[in-house]
Structures are given as C-alpha cells and as structure tokens.
Design an enzyme around this catalytic site. Structure first.
Site, PDB file in Angstrom:
ATOM      1  N   LYS A   9       0.671  -1.110  -0.101  1.00 20.63           N
ATOM      2  CA  LYS A   9       0.109   0.280  -0.152  1.00 20.63           C
ATOM      3  C   LYS A   9       0.683   1.143  -0.458  1.00 20.63           C
ATOM      4  O   LYS A   9       1.989   1.083   0.330  1.00 20.63           O
ATOM      5  CB  LYS A   9      -0.597   0.346   1.288  1.00 20.63           C
ATOM      6  CG  LYS A   9      -2.116  -1.396   0.984  1.00 20.63           C
ATOM      7  CD  LYS A   9      -3.310  -1.334   2.109  1.00 20.63           C
ATOM      8  CE  LYS A   9      -4.063  -2.298   2.148  1.00 20.63           C
ATOM      9  NZ  LYS A   9      -4.750  -2.195   4.113  1.00 20.63           N
ATOM     10  N   ARG A  85      -1.581 -14.980   3.129  1.00 29.36           N
ATOM     11  CA  ARG A  85      -2.420 -14.372   4.642  1.00 29.36           C
ATOM     12  C   ARG A  85      -1.081 -14.142   5.900  1.00 29.36           C
ATOM     13  O   ARG A  85      -1.144 -13.333   6.947  1.00 29.36           O
ATOM     14  CB  ARG A  85      -3.408 -14.656   4.625  1.00 29.36           C
ATOM     15  CG  ARG A  85      -4.111 -14.238   3.433  1.00 29.36           C
ATOM     16  CD  ARG A  85      -5.571 -14.398   3.439  1.00 29.36           C
ATOM     17  NE  ARG A  85      -5.777 -13.291   4.764  1.00 29.36           N
ATOM     18  CZ  ARG A  85      -6.320 -11.947   4.625  1.00 29.36           C
ATOM     19  NH1 ARG A  85      -6.139 -11.149   3.294  1.00 29.36           N
ATOM     20  NH2 ARG A  85      -6.726 -11.930   5.785  1.00 29.36           N
ATOM     21  N   THR A  91      -4.813  -7.701  10.430  1.00 24.43           N
ATOM     22  CA  THR A  91      -5.090  -7.082   9.993  1.00 24.43           C
ATOM     23  C   THR A  91      -4.553  -5.344  10.971  1.00 24.43           C
ATOM     24  O   THR A  91      -4.120  -4.316  10.022  1.00 24.43           O
ATOM     25  CB  THR A  91      -6.883  -6.599   9.750  1.00 24.43           C
ATOM     26  OG1 THR A  91      -7.248  -7.293   8.168  1.00 24.43           O
ATOM     27  CG2 THR A  91      -6.529  -5.081   9.125  1.00 24.43           C
ATOM     28  N   ASN A 112      -1.448  -0.513   6.896  1.00 22.86           N
ATOM     29  CA  ASN A 112      -1.183  -1.276   7.484  1.00 22.86           C
ATOM     30  C   ASN A 112      -0.743  -2.019   6.452  1.00 22.86           C
ATOM     31  O   ASN A 112       0.143  -3.572   6.351  1.00 22.86           O
ATOM     32  CB  ASN A 112      -1.752  -2.142   8.300  1.00 22.86           C
ATOM     33  CG  ASN A 112      -2.730  -2.771   7.055  1.00 22.86           C
ATOM     34  OD1 ASN A 112      -2.827  -2.213   5.446  1.00 22.86           O
ATOM     35  ND2 ASN A 112      -4.141  -3.577   7.335  1.00 22.86           N
ATOM     36  N   HIS A 115      -1.472  -5.545   1.360  1.00 22.75           N
ATOM     37  CA  HIS A 115      -3.192  -6.368   1.353  1.00 22.75           C
ATOM     38  C   HIS A 115      -2.705  -7.575   0.317  1.00 22.75           C
ATOM     39  O   HIS A 115      -2.140  -7.610  -0.460  1.00 22.75           O
ATOM     40  CB  HIS A 115      -3.889  -5.696   0.306  1.00 22.75           C
ATOM     41  CG  HIS A 115      -5.295  -5.790  -0.262  1.00 22.75           C
ATOM     42  ND1 HIS A 115      -6.291  -6.098   0.402  1.00 22.75           N
ATOM     43  CD2 HIS A 115      -5.513  -6.389  -1.294  1.00 22.75           C
ATOM     44  CE1 HIS A 115      -6.778  -7.241  -0.097  1.00 22.75           C
ATOM     45  NE2 HIS A 115      -6.365  -7.454  -1.264  1.00 22.75           N
TER      46      HIS A 115
END
Length: 147
Positions: A9, A85, A91, A112, A115
């Site tokens: 991000k 993941r 998250t 964070n 993604h």
C-alpha cells in the site's frame, strides 16, 4: 499452482518497504509472476473495495489507497493465499504475530502496509482488476527442478 493478489500500500511504498517485502515473499518460496508500481485512481479503488461501499470508513479507505503509488503483485505457489496471509499478519498490527509484515512494519490498522486476497474468489477478482492476462508470466525458477 494457486495464485493470489498482494499489494504494498502507499504507506509501504513511501517508507521504502517494497524491497524488504519482496525479499520475504521470495524467501518464503512464493513466485512473483506479475508486478508493477502504479497509481490507483478512484474508479479502480471503488471496484477493489466495493464490499465496503456505504461503510463509515469507506471514504478514508479510498482516500488512503489513492494517496500515492502502490506495488501490485500476483504471487504463485502451493497454498499461495494462506501463505501470503500468514506472512502479512492480522489486519490490526497490534494483534499481528511477531515476525509478520504488519507486526514488523505497520503502525495503524488503517495504515497497515500490505493487502492480500483472502479467498480464491477474491484473488481471481483482484488479479483481473489489476492485471491484464498478458502481464502475468509463466516461468520456472531454477530451484523448482530440485523440489
């Protein structure tokens, strides 16, 4: 081989974390079959986060994801979605396990760093949103012949 979509991000790009994150991905054994630095516009952001339309945080989310460049990737490997993941962590970085990307680098739930797709369906949808079929490559890593 399973594919998944992962995106560094704007906060991760701005903090110079692309290289560190790519290194972790490759060391884990996932193969990067597509990748690009890009600026997400509002239209693409709204498609990407369509499930959050109408929620109180939607405008902040769109504002953040369009605030700077992202590094979008398609990863490939056995159990790629779950593996990515686990590497990312929860998250909320305060709840993320030590050693995960979010525990190590993220500072806030809304900032964070990374993604990743959460299911095969979302992976397929997100890959199609961000990449044309000809941008996704097929190749064999040298180590693959030994595995």
């Amino acid at each position: 081989m399973e594919q998944t979509y992962v995106m560094v991000k704007p906060d991760g790009v701005e903090r110079g974390l692309i290289g560190e994150i790519v290194t972790r991905i490759e060391k884990k054994g996932l193969k990067i079959v597509a990748g690009k630095l890009m600026q997400i516009d509002r239209e693409l952001a709204e498609k990407h986060y369509a499930e959050h339309i109408g929620k109180s945080f939607f405008e902040d989310l769109i504002g953040f994801i369009t605030s700077g460049p992202v590094f979008a990737m398609v990863l490939e490997g056995d159990d790629a979605i779950a593996t990515a993941r686990r590497m990312m962590g929860k998250t909320n970085p305060l709840e993320a396990d030590p050693g995960t990307i979010r525990a190590d680098y993220a500072v806030h739930t809304n900032r964070n760093v990374i993604h990743g797709s959460d299911s095969p369906e979302s992976a397929k949808r997100e890959i199609q949103l961000f990449f044309a079929p000809q941008e996704i490559l097929s190749y064999q890593k040298a180590i693959d012949t030994w595995i």
